[in-house]
Write an enzyme that holds these catalytic residues in place. Sequence first.
Site, short mmCIF file in Angstrom:
data_model
loop_
_atom_site.label_atom_id
_atom_site.label_comp_id
_atom_site.label_asym_id
_atom_site.label_seq_id
_atom_site.Cartn_x
_atom_site.Cartn_y
_atom_site.Cartn_z
N LYS A 147 0.84 -1.21 0.00
CA LYS A 147 0.00 0.00 0.00
C LYS A 147 0.87 1.26 0.00
CE LYS A 147 -2.08 -1.16 3.84
NZ LYS A 147 -1.47 -2.48 4.04
N THR A 148 1.85 1.27 0.91
CA THR A 148 2.72 2.43 0.99
C THR A 148 3.50 2.59 -0.32
OG1 THR A 148 2.88 2.10 3.36
CG2 THR A 148 4.54 3.52 2.38
N ASP A 189 -1.70 7.74 3.71
CA ASP A 189 -1.26 6.40 4.13
C ASP A 189 -1.90 6.09 5.49
OD1 ASP A 189 0.01 3.98 4.05
OD2 ASP A 189 2.05 4.76 4.31
N GLU A 190 -2.01 4.83 5.85
CA GLU A 190 -2.56 4.41 7.15
C GLU A 190 -3.91 5.07 7.41
OE1 GLU A 190 -0.97 2.16 8.92
OE2 GLU A 190 1.13 2.28 8.35
N GLN A 192 -5.57 -3.27 10.80
CA GLN A 192 -4.43 -2.65 11.48
C GLN A 192 -4.80 -1.35 12.18
OE1 GLN A 192 -0.42 -2.90 9.58
NE2 GLN A 192 -1.59 -3.51 7.79
N ARG A 198 5.09 -7.54 10.90
CA ARG A 198 6.32 -6.76 10.69
C ARG A 198 7.46 -7.66 10.23
NH1 ARG A 198 4.17 -3.11 9.17
NH2 ARG A 198 2.33 -4.36 9.50
P1 ATP Z 1 1.73 -2.20 5.95
O1 ATP Z 1 0.32 -2.69 5.95
O2 ATP Z 1 2.56 -2.90 6.96
O3 ATP Z 1 1.82 -0.72 6.00
P2 ATP Z 1 2.08 -2.02 3.10
O4 ATP Z 1 0.85 -2.60 2.53
O5 ATP Z 1 2.18 -0.56 3.14
O6 ATP Z 1 2.35 -2.65 4.55
P3 ATP Z 1 4.61 -1.91 1.80
O7 ATP Z 1 5.39 -1.50 2.98
O8 ATP Z 1 4.31 -0.92 0.77
O9 ATP Z 1 3.27 -2.63 2.29
O10 ATP Z 1 5.30 -3.16 1.11
C1 ATP Z 1 5.75 -4.27 1.85
C2 ATP Z 1 7.03 -4.82 1.25
O11 ATP Z 1 6.76 -5.40 0.00
C3 ATP Z 1 8.06 -3.75 0.98
O12 ATP Z 1 9.33 -4.28 1.24
C4 ATP Z 1 7.87 -3.45 -0.49
O13 ATP Z 1 9.05 -2.94 -1.06
C5 ATP Z 1 7.50 -4.80 -1.05
N1 ATP Z 1 6.63 -4.74 -2.25
C6 ATP Z 1 5.45 -4.12 -2.34
N2 ATP Z 1 4.91 -4.29 -3.58
C7 ATP Z 1 5.77 -5.06 -4.27
C8 ATP Z 1 5.80 -5.60 -5.60
N3 ATP Z 1 4.80 -5.40 -6.46
N4 ATP Z 1 6.86 -6.35 -5.95
C9 ATP Z 1 7.86 -6.58 -5.08
N5 ATP Z 1 7.92 -6.11 -3.83
C10 ATP Z 1 6.88 -5.35 -3.41
MG MG Z 2 2.34 0.77 4.75
#
Ligand code: ATP
Ligand code: MG
Length: 693
Positions: free
Chosen positions: A29-30, A211-212, A242, A622
């Site tokens: 997402k981030t 975000d969040e 979350q 995490r």
């Molecule tokens: P959270 O819910 O904990 O905030 P998030 O949904 O924001 O997590 P991110 O932090 O954006 O998730 O991504 C999690 C991990 O996966 C990061 O290391 C990111 O670089 C990797 N990632 C995200 N999308 C891809 C993708 N399409 N291909 C490869 N790696 C990815």
């Molecule tokens: Mg995130």
Amino acid sequence: MSGLNLAQQEAVNYLHGPCLVLAGAGSGKTRVITHKIGRLIQSGVEGKRILAITFTNKAAAEMRERARALIGREAKDVVICTFHALGVRLLRQDGQVLGLKPQFSILDQDDVTSIIRDAAGGTTDAATARQWQWTISLWKNMGLNAQQAEAQAKDDNERVLARIMGKYEERLAAYQSVDFDDLIGLPLKLLHQHEEVRAKWQKHLGHVLVDEYQDTNATQYELLKLLVGERGRFTAVGDDDQSIYGWRGATLDNLKRLPQDWPQLKVIKLEQNYRSTSAILRAANNVIQPNPKLFPKTLFSELGEGEPVRVVDCDNEEHEADRAVARIQSLRANGAGKDWKDFAILYRANHQARVFEQALRKAQIPYKVSGGQSFFDRAEIRDLCAWLRLWVNTDDDPAFLRAVTTPKRGIGHQTLGALGEFAGKYRLSLYGALFSSSLPSVMSARALGSLQEFGRFVNDLEYRARHTLGAEDARRFLTDWLKDIGYEQHLLDSEDSEKVAASRWSNVMDFCDWMAQRCGGQIEDTAGVQVASERKSLLEVAQTIALLSTISEREQDQNVVTLSTLHASKGLEWPHVVLAGCVEGLLPFKIDDDDINRGQTSEGILQRLQEERRLMYVGITRAQRTLAVSWMKRRKKGRETVAATPSRFIAEMALDKATVREDPREKLKALRAEFALKSAASAAAAAAAAKGG
Ligand code: ATP
Ligand code: MG
């Protein structure tokens, strides 16, 4: 678009309307937000018209870094900040229509407590004042002013408190100061009541990204709504599983309201988790399963099964800390984690950090504690900040009082009392009263002389800070100023131990360095390369410090083990995680089992339990490659040591019993049991064979 899956690409490419990305932990997402900033710039939206809102200053710093790596120079103008920092921007630019000077002050929690005590007549103890502060803050977050709070008060106590709130608000207005809640509440009022300001911002902002999103509260939602207007060019990303700030007023209703308020909302779900192994993800999915589902979702990982999640049984807190350290050492020794920064120890409450700190220190492992006492909460830094606040806004009475008495300059309570009374009578700030022609009638010439000298000194500092540009000059200026006020001596005088005084002084030096760096000119970038940056005046920099809670945005690059509360771990990831203190009473926190067993499962308790479960889910997710969950049989509770039971969440992870135990004694026991079983079986087989034969 490289490094994005199809659903992520869809979210990134959807530029012209409201978009909600709703997805589980680690699904990128981030990453969508950072890439979308790039996509917006590519589509011709100027950087300065893009606003990305993060949950913490640290997350903002990290996103800025990522955006710069991805987009390059053009990322520089993009505004990436928290809701509160956004509020500061809005108020500095347009707060005048609310009667606020652009140099208004931002009060910290301690200032607020003492103003509330003062507003209540000065006899209240600090604990009660803090309780009141909490309620007032909740009211403000519900969008109530003092009159409205009084009108909806449930009983006499609340009515009295609402009146205190009224006096508190009057004082803030007089001091030209705002508290943290005002940083959302006042911009909201501003945009709500002043159409021209609202229209200006709506026109200015090309796209807003949040975000969040699941942890926004009702006022933040209203603010977002007014900022983006009907067109609704925004992207919100979040995960209902979350949401961990319900206790501070965050509400999942904000997720439900989006499709109602924007029927054209595009909802995108992400299902692939890129962070964790299947074993970890399964434990997370199992834990969150009992919670009611707002939006059902499934998460899968293609990173393979990985190491099983371990449960570590410990005797007590010290044992738990030793085992966590031993685990980190052995993972590092066998090559699973190269750097110290690959490891994190997460826990529910701040006080749990101490034993881990001791164990890490004993083992000479470098670490940092995040989410604990912030640098800016240290007394010496708050002293200096009071001075800076006073340069920026001479009407800031709390800052005036702190600066005029730290270090002591022979101006006593009586003089200050007389000044305060005089200022109150003529509706002046303390500083404003200093040079009034009738002040001499209420105090001695000597007292007046010292006060006016202080006033001239502040005035002079303000002038010089305004004209001090760039890091080098700023450093010189700050050093001279500290010498002038004798701050080092003050530390030596007020501390019993020279060592403590020296460590405080070293904090002061760090602070000055950091301030100076922010004034620009030549600065080091994260790789240690000297680069030129825009020069700012020291006064300009001073205006922004009240908001910062971490001294160094480079902190995250340090190669150290992270100790963090679960709350502060949100959004982050580490290859190896130890989730500590998983016992009933700590995680879930202070939920009395007896209440539940006695059938007194009130709605309130149930909701708290669900939020604790989400916190556990955040903790588990995490971890990238290994996760250990530890608990102890006896734990300290106040001064006592009490028996503890494993957190219900451990059972809820539904781990494979054969593989989870990490305690060598447990393993031995298991081996013995297995051996006993086997020998019993072979004995039985032998007996059967003998019989048959
Ligand atoms: P959270 O819910 O904990 O905030 P998030 O949904 O924001 O997590 P991110 O932090 O954006 O998730 O991504 C999690 C991990 O996966 C990061 O290391 C990111 O670089 C990797 N990632 C995200 N999308 C891809 C993708 N399409 N291909 C490869 N790696 C990815
Ligand atoms: Mg995130």
